[in-house]
Each structure stands twice: as structure tokens, then as C-alpha cells.
Motif scaffolding. Structure first.
Motif, mmCIF file in Angstrom:
data_model
loop_
_atom_site.group_PDB
_atom_site.id
_atom_site.type_symbol
_atom_site.label_atom_id
_atom_site.label_comp_id
_atom_site.label_asym_id
_atom_site.label_seq_id
_atom_site.Cartn_x
_atom_site.Cartn_y
_atom_site.Cartn_z
ATOM 1 N N LYS A 193 -20.301 8.707 -36.873
ATOM 2 C CA LYS A 193 -19.829 10.088 -36.927
ATOM 3 C C LYS A 193 -18.407 10.173 -36.383
ATOM 4 O O LYS A 193 -17.968 9.320 -35.610
ATOM 5 N N SER A 203 -19.411 21.551 -38.264
ATOM 6 C CA SER A 203 -20.574 21.644 -39.156
ATOM 7 C C SER A 203 -21.858 21.036 -38.603
ATOM 8 O O SER A 203 -22.945 21.374 -39.056
ATOM 9 N N CYS A 232 -13.804 7.666 -34.532
ATOM 10 C CA CYS A 232 -15.164 7.544 -35.066
ATOM 11 C C CYS A 232 -16.011 6.607 -34.226
ATOM 12 O O CYS A 232 -15.541 5.583 -33.739
ATOM 13 N N SER A 257 -9.350 13.325 -32.432
ATOM 14 C CA SER A 257 -9.451 13.583 -33.868
ATOM 15 C C SER A 257 -8.731 14.902 -34.138
ATOM 16 O O SER A 257 -9.037 15.925 -33.512
ATOM 17 N N PHE A 293 -15.291 20.959 -41.080
ATOM 18 C CA PHE A 293 -16.092 19.736 -41.017
ATOM 19 C C PHE A 293 -16.549 19.456 -39.589
ATOM 20 O O PHE A 293 -17.722 19.182 -39.330
ATOM 21 N N MET A 294 -15.615 19.535 -38.637
ATOM 22 C CA MET A 294 -15.937 19.203 -37.243
ATOM 23 C C MET A 294 -16.877 20.218 -36.604
ATOM 24 O O MET A 294 -17.560 19.901 -35.653
ATOM 25 N N GLU A 335 -20.741 15.603 -39.173
ATOM 26 C CA GLU A 335 -19.454 14.907 -39.107
ATOM 27 C C GLU A 335 -19.642 13.439 -39.469
ATOM 28 O O GLU A 335 -19.290 12.536 -38.720
ATOM 29 N N GLU A 338 -17.235 13.934 -46.049
ATOM 30 C CA GLU A 338 -17.405 12.707 -45.275
ATOM 31 C C GLU A 338 -16.071 12.048 -45.004
ATOM 32 O O GLU A 338 -15.103 12.233 -45.736
ATOM 33 N N CYS A 381 -8.547 10.306 -37.242
ATOM 34 C CA CYS A 381 -9.966 10.364 -36.866
ATOM 35 C C CYS A 381 -10.307 9.341 -35.803
ATOM 36 O O CYS A 381 -9.838 8.211 -35.854
#
Length: 183
Positions: A93, A77, A119, A108, A74-75, A80, A171, A117
Motif C-alpha cells: 500500500k 479512500s 510504499c 507521499s 486515492f489516499m 491505497e 492503483e 510515493c
């Protein structure tokens, strides 16, 4: 593009379908922590656990190895996304790290407890500002994950539950209360 739902209507729908949390004792931070306040040009930075290594309200548990693999993918990609209550409304994000005003570094990562996380919530758009205000008011105080289960196994240790052994993380979402009561 159609009219976006109001933030209040998104929250109202979510609260109607989310069961009441079980009373469980936790030793981890279980609410969103504000690391940096926002302005119209600067985002709010928040942090907390988005998933913890416990059985959730859907009788599912995401394993730590599954979290690690999914979060690392995910990170890397470029997508985020932090969304509002699984609504596909992106309001921020996940960021790799943040150093607060006291010099403390927040990262994170997946640790022995689960997925933590950091954000960034947008202050430059109306929906982001609405979410920031709801976070300040304590109406949005949790994280949740959205994704697709790829592999699962079943465990029966006193009480049956489903292990999520592999999944694609789509997500991280902010919400009033997640399925994982420690997130």
C-alpha cells in the motif's frame, strides 16, 4: 480461487507489451529507492516518483492539478493499493510518510515534479517476498499508475499529445519500466 500467476510470468507478459523507453535526460530519481529492508514480519519500504510532469510513451501527460486531485482522493479512500505490474495482485500500500533510519522524513505527495510515493511492500506473503527479491535484484525498478481518464484535452506544441486533466487513480503499481520514463 484460481491459481495465481507466477511473478515471473506476470513480468514476462508486461515486458512483451511494453515498448523500449526513449532516451531522455532527467534530473529526478528515476528508480525505486529502498528506504527499509524487509523481513517475514516487517514490510519493505520503497519510494520514488510514480508519475512525472512529462509526456509519456503513450503521448499522454497527466497534469499536476489532475495528479493532485486524484492522489488526494486515492489516499483518503482506504484502498491505497500497490499492485504488481497492473495484475490486480495487491502486494502493498501507499503510505502517507516514513522516517528512515537516519531520521529523514519521506512523504507521499504531489509536488512540482509529479507524484512521489512512499510504499510498504508486504513481507508476510509469498508474492510480496517475491516482489521484494525482484526489487533487490533491480528487475522491478519503476512505478506506474492505473486508473480511468475522466477528462482530456489535446495539445499541439511542436508534437501533439494528450493532457489528462482529470482521472480516477485506482492503483500504484511496481514494474520493470513504466509508461512514464521518469517514474
Amino acid at each position: 480461487v484460481g491459481e495465481l500467476q507466477s511473478t515471473k510470468s506476470v513480468l514476462d507478459k508486461f515486458q512483451k507489451v511494453t515498448p523500449v523507453s526513449r532516451q531522455v535526460k532527467f534530473y529526478l530519481p528515476s528508480t525505486i529507492e529502498i528506504l527499509k529492508e524487509s523481513s517475514e514480519t516487517e514490510p519493505m519500504v520503497i519510494a520514488g516518483y510514480a508519475s512525472v510532469d512529462i509526456v509519456d510513451k503513450d503521448e499522454q501527460k497527466i497534469t499536476i492539478p489532475a495528479l493532485k486531485v486524484a492522489f488526494d482522493k486515492f489516499m483518503g479512500s482506504g484502498f491505497e493499493n500497490v499492485n504488481l505490474v497492473h495484475s490486480n495482485i495487491t502486494i502493498g500500500k501507499v503510505i502517507p510518510e516514513f522516517v528512515d533510519s537516519k531520521g529523514k522524513k519521506w512523504t507521499s505527495k504531489v509536488d512540482e515534479n509529479g507524484l512521489f510515493c512512499v510504499c510498504s511492500i508486504r513481507g508476510d506473503i509469498k508474492k510480496g517476498r517475491e516482489v521484494i527479491e525482484l526489487i533487490r535484484e533491480g528487475k522491478i525498478k519503476a512505478f506506474s499508475l492505473g486508473g480511468e481518464i475522466l477528462e482530456r484535452s489535446y495539445v499541439n506544441e511542436g508534437k501533439a499529445y494528450e493532457n489528462i486533466d482529470s482521472f480516477d487513480l485506482h492503483e500504484v503499481t511496481v514494474c520493470p519500466q513504466g509508461k512514464n520514463p521518469a517514474a
